[in-house]
Motif scaffolding. Structure first.
Motif, PDB file in Angstrom:
ATOM      1  N   ALA A   1      62.538 -42.315  94.439  1.00 32.55           N
ATOM      2  CA  ALA A   1      62.092 -42.217  95.823  1.00 32.55           C
ATOM      3  C   ALA A   1      61.429 -40.872  96.107  1.00 32.55           C
ATOM      4  O   ALA A   1      60.462 -40.789  96.870  1.00 32.55           O
ATOM      5  CB  ALA A   1      63.274 -42.435  96.764  1.00 32.55           C
ATOM      6  N   ALA A   2      61.928 -39.816  95.475  1.00 34.12           N
ATOM      7  CA  ALA A   2      61.403 -38.479  95.738  1.00 34.12           C
ATOM      8  C   ALA A   2      60.131 -38.178  94.949  1.00 34.12           C
ATOM      9  O   ALA A   2      59.216 -37.524  95.456  1.00 34.12           O
ATOM     10  CB  ALA A   2      62.471 -37.436  95.403  1.00 34.12           C
ATOM     11  N   LEU A   3      60.055 -38.673  93.696  1.00 34.95           N
ATOM     12  CA  LEU A   3      58.972 -38.256  92.799  1.00 34.95           C
ATOM     13  C   LEU A   3      58.167 -39.414  92.223  1.00 34.95           C
ATOM     14  O   LEU A   3      57.197 -39.176  91.503  1.00 34.95           O
ATOM     15  CB  LEU A   3      59.545 -37.448  91.623  1.00 34.95           C
ATOM     16  CG  LEU A   3      60.360 -36.208  91.956  1.00 34.95           C
ATOM     17  CD1 LEU A   3      60.990 -35.651  90.681  1.00 34.95           C
ATOM     18  CD2 LEU A   3      59.480 -35.154  92.610  1.00 34.95           C
ATOM     19  N   GLN A   4      58.581 -40.646  92.475  1.00 33.51           N
ATOM     20  CA  GLN A   4      58.026 -41.861  91.871  1.00 33.51           C
ATOM     21  C   GLN A   4      58.471 -42.041  90.422  1.00 33.51           C
ATOM     22  O   GLN A   4      58.327 -43.129  89.868  1.00 33.51           O
ATOM     23  CB  GLN A   4      56.483 -41.888  91.934  1.00 33.51           C
ATOM     24  CG  GLN A   4      55.920 -42.025  93.341  1.00 33.51           C
ATOM     25  CD  GLN A   4      54.420 -42.213  93.307  1.00 33.51           C
ATOM     26  OE1 GLN A   4      53.675 -41.280  93.045  1.00 33.51           O
ATOM     27  NE2 GLN A   4      53.964 -43.427  93.566  1.00 33.51           N
ATOM     28  N   ALA A   5      58.977 -41.031  89.780  1.00 34.23           N
ATOM     29  CA  ALA A   5      59.368 -41.138  88.372  1.00 34.23           C
ATOM     30  C   ALA A   5      60.369 -42.279  88.184  1.00 34.23           C
ATOM     31  O   ALA A   5      61.360 -42.372  88.904  1.00 34.23           O
ATOM     32  CB  ALA A   5      59.975 -39.824  87.895  1.00 34.23           C
ATOM     33  N   GLY A   6      60.103 -43.138  87.222  1.00 30.75           N
ATOM     34  CA  GLY A   6      60.990 -44.250  86.924  1.00 30.75           C
ATOM     35  C   GLY A   6      60.828 -45.450  87.821  1.00 30.75           C
ATOM     36  O   GLY A   6      61.539 -46.437  87.657  1.00 30.75           O
ATOM     37  N   SER A   7      59.877 -45.400  88.757  1.00 31.94           N
ATOM     38  CA  SER A   7      59.758 -46.486  89.731  1.00 31.94           C
ATOM     39  C   SER A   7      58.732 -47.529  89.349  1.00 31.94           C
ATOM     40  O   SER A   7      58.550 -48.507  90.067  1.00 31.94           O
ATOM     41  CB  SER A   7      59.400 -45.913  91.111  1.00 31.94           C
ATOM     42  OG  SER A   7      58.121 -45.291  91.083  1.00 31.94           O
ATOM     43  N   ASN A   8      58.033 -47.335  88.214  1.00 35.21           N
ATOM     44  CA  ASN A   8      57.028 -48.329  87.827  1.00 35.21           C
ATOM     45  C   ASN A   8      57.533 -49.150  86.647  1.00 35.21           C
ATOM     46  O   ASN A   8      58.193 -50.155  86.828  1.00 35.21           O
ATOM     47  CB  ASN A   8      55.698 -47.646  87.499  1.00 35.21           C
ATOM     48  CG  ASN A   8      54.621 -48.650  87.132  1.00 35.21           C
ATOM     49  OD1 ASN A   8      54.505 -49.688  87.775  1.00 35.21           O
ATOM     50  ND2 ASN A   8      53.856 -48.368  86.103  1.00 35.21           N
ATOM     51  N   CYS A   9      57.263 -48.704  85.418  1.00 37.30           N
ATOM     52  CA  CYS A   9      57.634 -49.538  84.276  1.00 37.30           C
ATOM     53  C   CYS A   9      59.116 -49.433  83.942  1.00 37.30           C
ATOM     54  O   CYS A   9      59.668 -50.315  83.304  1.00 37.30           O
ATOM     55  CB  CYS A   9      56.780 -49.202  83.053  1.00 37.30           C
ATOM     56  SG  CYS A   9      57.339 -47.812  82.071  1.00 37.30           S
ATOM     57  N   GLY A  10      59.763 -48.353  84.343  1.00 37.98           N
ATOM     58  CA  GLY A  10      61.206 -48.221  84.156  1.00 37.98           C
ATOM     59  C   GLY A  10      61.639 -47.749  82.785  1.00 37.98           C
ATOM     60  O   GLY A  10      62.821 -47.520  82.550  1.00 37.98           O
ATOM     61  N   SER A  11      60.683 -47.561  81.847  1.00 36.75           N
ATOM     62  CA  SER A  11      61.070 -47.175  80.493  1.00 36.75           C
ATOM     63  C   SER A  11      61.678 -45.783  80.427  1.00 36.75           C
ATOM     64  O   SER A  11      62.404 -45.466  79.489  1.00 36.75           O
ATOM     65  CB  SER A  11      59.854 -47.238  79.566  1.00 36.75           C
ATOM     66  OG  SER A  11      59.359 -48.548  79.485  1.00 36.75           O
ATOM     67  N   CYS A  12      61.355 -44.935  81.408  1.00 40.80           N
ATOM     68  CA  CYS A  12      61.884 -43.571  81.386  1.00 40.80           C
ATOM     69  C   CYS A  12      63.206 -43.446  82.141  1.00 40.80           C
ATOM     70  O   CYS A  12      63.787 -42.349  82.191  1.00 40.80           O
ATOM     71  CB  CYS A  12      60.862 -42.604  81.978  1.00 40.80           C
ATOM     72  SG  CYS A  12      60.490 -42.900  83.731  1.00 40.80           S
ATOM     73  N   ARG A  13      63.691 -44.509  82.726  1.00 41.10           N
ATOM     74  CA  ARG A  13      64.918 -44.427  83.526  1.00 41.10           C
ATOM     75  C   ARG A  13      66.112 -43.915  82.713  1.00 41.10           C
ATOM     76  O   ARG A  13      66.895 -43.108  83.222  1.00 41.10           O
ATOM     77  CB  ARG A  13      65.216 -45.791  84.163  1.00 41.10           C
ATOM     78  CG  ARG A  13      64.234 -46.152  85.263  1.00 41.10           C
ATOM     79  CD  ARG A  13      64.405 -47.613  85.701  1.00 41.10           C
ATOM     80  NE  ARG A  13      65.677 -47.850  86.332  1.00 41.10           N
ATOM     81  CZ  ARG A  13      65.918 -47.741  87.627  1.00 41.10           C
ATOM     82  NH1 ARG A  13      64.943 -47.374  88.448  1.00 41.10           N
ATOM     83  NH2 ARG A  13      67.101 -48.000  88.122  1.00 41.10           N
ATOM     84  N   PRO A  14      66.288 -44.349  81.448  1.00 44.84           N
ATOM     85  CA  PRO A  14      67.402 -43.789  80.682  1.00 44.84           C
ATOM     86  C   PRO A  14      67.285 -42.273  80.506  1.00 44.84           C
ATOM     87  O   PRO A  14      68.300 -41.562  80.559  1.00 44.84           O
ATOM     88  CB  PRO A  14      67.292 -44.510  79.331  1.00 44.84           C
ATOM     89  CG  PRO A  14      66.611 -45.799  79.651  1.00 44.84           C
ATOM     90  CD  PRO A  14      65.634 -45.454  80.733  1.00 44.84           C
ATOM     91  N   GLU A  15      66.058 -41.758  80.315  1.00 44.12           N
ATOM     92  CA  GLU A  15      65.887 -40.319  80.157  1.00 44.12           C
ATOM     93  C   GLU A  15      66.186 -39.589  81.467  1.00 44.12           C
ATOM     94  O   GLU A  15      66.777 -38.507  81.472  1.00 44.12           O
ATOM     95  CB  GLU A  15      64.459 -40.024  79.692  1.00 44.12           C
ATOM     96  CG  GLU A  15      64.183 -40.560  78.303  1.00 44.12           C
ATOM     97  CD  GLU A  15      62.698 -40.740  78.059  1.00 44.12           C
ATOM     98  OE1 GLU A  15      61.911 -39.901  78.529  1.00 44.12           O
ATOM     99  OE2 GLU A  15      62.320 -41.732  77.399  1.00 44.12           O
ATOM    100  N   ILE A  16      65.768 -40.189  82.586  1.00 42.31           N
ATOM    101  CA  ILE A  16      66.052 -39.578  83.892  1.00 42.31           C
ATOM    102  C   ILE A  16      67.559 -39.545  84.130  1.00 42.31           C
ATOM    103  O   ILE A  16      68.112 -38.541  84.593  1.00 42.31           O
ATOM    104  CB  ILE A  16      65.328 -40.333  85.010  1.00 42.31           C
ATOM    105  CG1 ILE A  16      63.805 -40.205  84.849  1.00 42.31           C
ATOM    106  CG2 ILE A  16      65.755 -39.824  86.377  1.00 42.31           C
ATOM    107  CD1 ILE A  16      63.008 -41.084  85.794  1.00 42.31           C
ATOM    108  N   ARG A  17      68.231 -40.635  83.801  1.00 42.43           N
ATOM    109  CA  ARG A  17      69.683 -40.673  84.000  1.00 42.43           C
ATOM    110  C   ARG A  17      70.370 -39.603  83.151  1.00 42.43           C
ATOM    111  O   ARG A  17      71.276 -38.909  83.611  1.00 42.43           O
ATOM    112  CB  ARG A  17      70.213 -42.066  83.661  1.00 42.43           C
ATOM    113  CG  ARG A  17      71.708 -42.218  83.913  1.00 42.43           C
ATOM    114  CD  ARG A  17      72.153 -43.671  83.793  1.00 42.43           C
ATOM    115  NE  ARG A  17      71.691 -44.447  84.936  1.00 42.43           N
ATOM    116  CZ  ARG A  17      70.742 -45.369  84.895  1.00 42.43           C
ATOM    117  NH1 ARG A  17      70.138 -45.636  83.752  1.00 42.43           N
ATOM    118  NH2 ARG A  17      70.387 -46.036  85.972  1.00 42.43           N
ATOM    119  N   ALA A  18      69.934 -39.468  81.882  1.00 38.75           N
ATOM    120  CA  ALA A  18      70.514 -38.434  81.020  1.00 38.75           C
ATOM    121  C   ALA A  18      70.244 -37.043  81.570  1.00 38.75           C
ATOM    122  O   ALA A  18      71.112 -36.152  81.504  1.00 38.75           O
ATOM    123  CB  ALA A  18      69.954 -38.564  79.603  1.00 38.75           C
TER     124      ALA A  18
END
Length: 907
Positions: free
Chosen positions: A846-863
């Motif tokens: 919500a703040a940066l858009q990161a992880g909001s499209n394809c979702g492949s980076c969500r595990p890295e963001i969570r880590a």
């Protein structure tokens, strides 16, 4: 008034998900790309590779004209030579002295013409495809069990299931849109439990309720144990079992399986067995981790056995599901693009099938039986049995096992033709004749995705230079070889219509593949063709297979296959590690397309070796250093990534880098010619290797406004906005860094130089016309600097901090890219976590858009969230900013005191 052009509905050219794409001309020669919300496969979603398609349409490196022995030629001369040399070779040595090696990236119409020319008119089945390297074991397993190469289920089964088992599949990185669909279903509270079975802890494990870190090679043992436990608990389906043969034999083999072969803890094994058996709606998704094995077919059948014994097949939310790696791997299977298959899922070893196809084609010389599979084909080239070879839309000098040996074989072939869209690849350099082919955005035809859905690829760009469609090139040669009428099509629509008509013949012979409803398709109807599931005939339209218990075997029953689980071949002391290979998130195959996009290179810009911390310590390797990796067949130099995501003794390396992007990173040079005896698929996940530190005397990082090719022991280059970057290393430094760098960059100006001889550091900047044209940073250890910051200075006026390598205090450093969709760096995310108190992936999105499209980076963001919060008692007051340029990928498993070694070699 400026009216925006209407979007062109087409299909993505990457993985087998088959996403619909809207390509809208932007009025400046490019395209605006978005997902097609009406396409059933992706419903508007795209992964980062698909979203970046417009960035890969640059003319850089395109093959624009035919070439004969490296010299520009006209089409007539080139095609006449190809036809004449093939005719002469066949006349002197017979039809089996020639071969075609084709690709799962061809369109179905291309595949059909190649198959018809080779099998029906040349009279040999020596046509195979790079799909042999990724899904041939699935084909063989399907045919053993079902009597046909049929995927029973649909993508919607992922969402309707109560349990999804992902085995040998890093879905988050290799099939991101399916991963998104699965994740979206779980977020709604309706989705299934997820089990991930993989020796590595991959990004897909982020979604898992249970990760089974199975011993490499233990998959067949696991599913044998599952089959035996189903029988012990009386969970086999008594209603469905009359439609199945071979149950007792399969159970006898399963009961003999030792649970220790899985390497799993007893409680984890018990939990998996319980979940699978107690859940009716189970989908088992498998991919290369199963297929790429010398026992891959048996592993496939071990999975199929469990679904057949319990009747969990062909109904909503249940069934085995093979996900393919290439955009038209399925289309190639349907059209007989494999050496041991015939068009429309007919059997090349069945005389009635051969006769029917020969009569339909009015073919003079039908292939009498199977031809040479991929590894066998290149062995025949090496031995001189194949004397004329045509390679189409693929790069076997990089992707085949024992790639160095394959390159030598191609180079030694009497006559080699390569059709490609790119001029310089490891394979095109070996050709006698080069033929320029159209690429995505120019091609016109159809592809089939992993759920049997056929979609159109439509042209959205003018063709580059003199490029022609592959089907037309093949037809032109067929006509020159004397078969005018058989290859006289004028459009892709006409090829498709003939193929659809042949499928009706096949349907009459009992084939599952039948799209004869399209046999009379017109050009206008073809242009307007909507995505559809096969079959499409008077007999059946779309849907699932086998829920009714009817299979394509002689007795109509499915066959359960007894599987004896066996471990991989033992290692020897000289090669004590077992190397696993695979893909990265943002690149594709040998990167001839994705390497053109700077955005896709920002996540992983060089080849690397994932190495367990204990292995690294014993080898004396530190994070971000270089390792030399040897096998009996080849050698590689790779950046070290120390991580417990891999097990001890089982390193991992990606397979994308080539002689054009990182010559010492050609990982398939290490993989042996070891294949599954039934499918012919190579074992790409278990190469025996030795590892030792690469004795680098210096490390470097270079960038320039125009392309350059380094000259040192190790280099890996990648695209930048407005230029190129390269990681470098060598054993001994040159006598004069300025001269060496000027030669590399092709510049004549004197560099600005900062030198620290005591520390062995050199920093050189080349200025042309008042702008930074190139720079080189050298150090005795891996160069620690902010690569994203330095790249941003390229083409700018030189300032006082030009060679500092880091942003000033008033210029926040974004750090290495985590979210490639929106270009969000690790430090940007870390600052937002700290300053805004973000504690969830959703809040970061919500703040940066990161992880909001394809979702492949969500595990890295969570880590990263976990790591930032763990390092700060109050993240809102105490920001955690990573060292400039630090890569989350390379460093997230490294202790904090080792971070200084982990500069962003992936950025």
């Amino acid at each position: 008034m400026n009216i925006r052009a209407q979007p062109i509905r087409t299909t993505c050219p990457y993985c087998g998900v088959g996403c619909g794409v809207l390509a809208r001309p932007d009025g400046e020669g490019g395209l605006d790309i978005s997902g097609d919300p009406d396409h059933p496969a992706n419903r508007g979603r795209l992964c980062v590779k698909g979203a970046a398609l417009a960035e890969t349409l640059r003319p850089d490196g395109r093959l624009l004209t035919p070439r004969i022995h490296g010299r520009v030629a006209d089409w007539d001369s080139a095609l006449d030579m190809v036809a004449r040399r093939f005719q002469e070779t066949i006349a002197e040595h017979g039809p089996d002295s020639v071969g075609f090696y084709v690709s799962g990236q061809l369109l179905t119409e291309d595949y059909y013409v190649a198959n018809k020319l080779m099998k029906g008119f040349i009279g040999s089945a020596n046509i195979d495809t790079n799909s042999r390297l990724c899904m041939a074991s699935s084909v063989a397993g399907h045919r053993r069990a079902f009597g046909s190469d049929t995927v029973p289920g649909l993508y919607e089964d992922f969402e309707e299931a109560e349990l999804v088992v992902l085995v040998g599949s890093n879905l988050a990185w290799c099939h991101p849109v399916l991963y998104q669909r699965l994740a979206a279903a779980r977020e709604k509270g309706l989705g299934p439990r997820v089990v991930v079975i993989d020796p590595r802890r991959t990004a897909t494990c982020d979604l898992a309720d249970l990760h089974l870190a199975i011993k490499p090679g233990g998959d067949a043992a696991l599913f044998n144990l599952l089959l035996a436990e189903n029988e012990r608990r009386r969970a086999c389906d008594g209603i469905f079992l009359p439609h199945v043969s071979g149950l007792q034999e399969a159970l006898h083999a399963a009961r003999a399986t030792d649970p220790a072969m899985t390497g799993l803890e007893p409680e984890d094994l018990a939990r998996f067995l319980e979940w699978w058996i107690d859940t009716e709606k189970v989908v088992t998704v498998y991919s290369q981790g199963i297929n790429q094995s010398d026992s891959g077919t048996d592993k496939v059948n071990a999975i199929l056995n469990c679904h057949l014994a319990t009747g969990r097949i062909g109904r909503p939310g249940m069934g085995p599901f093979s996900v393919t790696g290439q955009p038209n791997a399925m289309g190639g299977r349907e059209v007989g693009g494999l050496a041991n298959m015939l068009a429309c899922h007919l059997d090349i070893e069945n005389k009635a099938h051969r006769d029917a196809v020969q009569y339909f084609w009015q073919a003079p010389a039908m292939a009498p039986g199977p031809g040479l599979k991929a590894v066998e084909m290149f062995r025949a080239v090496e031995e001189g049995r194949i004397k004329a070879l045509w390679i189409i839309c693929t790069n076997p000098a990089v992707t085949m096992p024992e790639a160095d040996r394959v390159a030598r074989a191609i180079e030694g072939c009497d006559f080699t033709v390569v059709s490609d869209m790119m001029e310089q690849t490891d394979t095109t350099r070996l050709a006698h004749v080069l033929l320029p082919a159209t690429g995505w955005g120019e091609k016109d035809g159809t592809v089939t995705n992993s759920e049997r859905r056929i979609s159109r690829q439509r042209p959205s760009q003018p063709r580059r230079g003199e490029a022609r469609d592959d089907w037309r090139i093949l037809a032109d040669v067929g006509r020159r070889m004397g078969w005018e009428n058989a290859f006289g099509w004028n459009s892709a629509a006409e090829v498709y219509a003939e193929y659809a008509a042949l499928s009706g013949v096949a349907g009459g012979l009992g084939s599952d593949f039948d799209i004869s409803a399209h046999a009379g398709i017109t050009s206008a109807e073809y242009d307007a063709l909507e995505p559809f599931l096969w079959p499409q005939s008077s007999r059946k339209r779309g849907g699932r297979f086998f829920g009714d218990g009817r299979f394509h075997t002689p007795d109509g029953k499915a066959r359960m296959v007894p599987v004896t689980a066996r471990a991989p071949q033992p290692l020897c002391p000289a090669y004590p590690f077992r190397l696993n290979t695979g893909r990265v998130r943002d690149h594709w195959h040998t990167m001839t397309r994705t390497a053109l996009s700077p955005r896709l290179s920002r996540h992983m810009a060089e080849p690397y070796l994932e190495l367990h911390p204990q292995d690294a310590a014993e080898l004396g390797l530190q994070p971000a250093e270089l390792a030399e990796v040897d096998s009996p067949h080849g050698r590689a130099i790779l950046r070290v990534l120390v991580t417990d995501r891999v097990a001890r003794g089982h390193p991992f390396a990606p397979m994308h880098w080539t002689g054009e992007t990182a010559p010492s990173g050609r990982i398939d040079a290490l993989v042996p010619w070891l294949t599954d005896p039934l499918s012919g698929q190579p074992a790409s996940k278990s190469a025996p290797v030795a590892i030792r530190p690469f004795a680098a005397g210096w490390f470097g990082f270079a960038l320039a406004a125009r392309a350059f090719r380094p000259d040192c022991a190790y280099w890996a280059r990648a695209s930048l906005p407005g230029g190129m970057q390269a990681e470098l290393a060598g054993r001994a430094p040159p006598a004069d860094w300025g001269e060496w760098a000027a030669a590399m960059f092709g510049l004549t100006s004197e560099p600005l130089t900062i030198s620290d001889r005591a520390r062995g550091m050199q920093r050189l900047g080349f200025v042309e016309q008042g702008r930074l044209a190139a720079a080189l940073f050298v150090a005795p250890e891996p160069v620690a600097l902010s690569r994203s910051h330095v790249a941003g200075l390229l083409g700018a006026e030189p300032g006082p901090g030009m060679l500092a390598g880091r942003a000033g205090a008033d210029q926040p450093d974004e750090g290495a890219t985590v979210c490639a969709c929106f270009g969000v760096g690790v430090n940007t995310i870390a600052r937002a976590i700290a300053e805004q108190g973000l504690v969830t992936v959703e809040s970061v999105g919500a703040a940066l858009q990161a992880g909001s499209n394809c979702g492949s980076c969500r595990p890295e963001i969570r880590a990263l969230i976990e790591r930032c919060l763990a390092g700060s008692g109050n993240p809102a007051k105490e920001p955690t900013v990573f060292d400039a340029g630090e890569s989350l990928i390379l460093s997230r498993d490294i202790p904090a005191d080792d971070r200084k070694h982990a500069s962003d070699h992936a950025n």
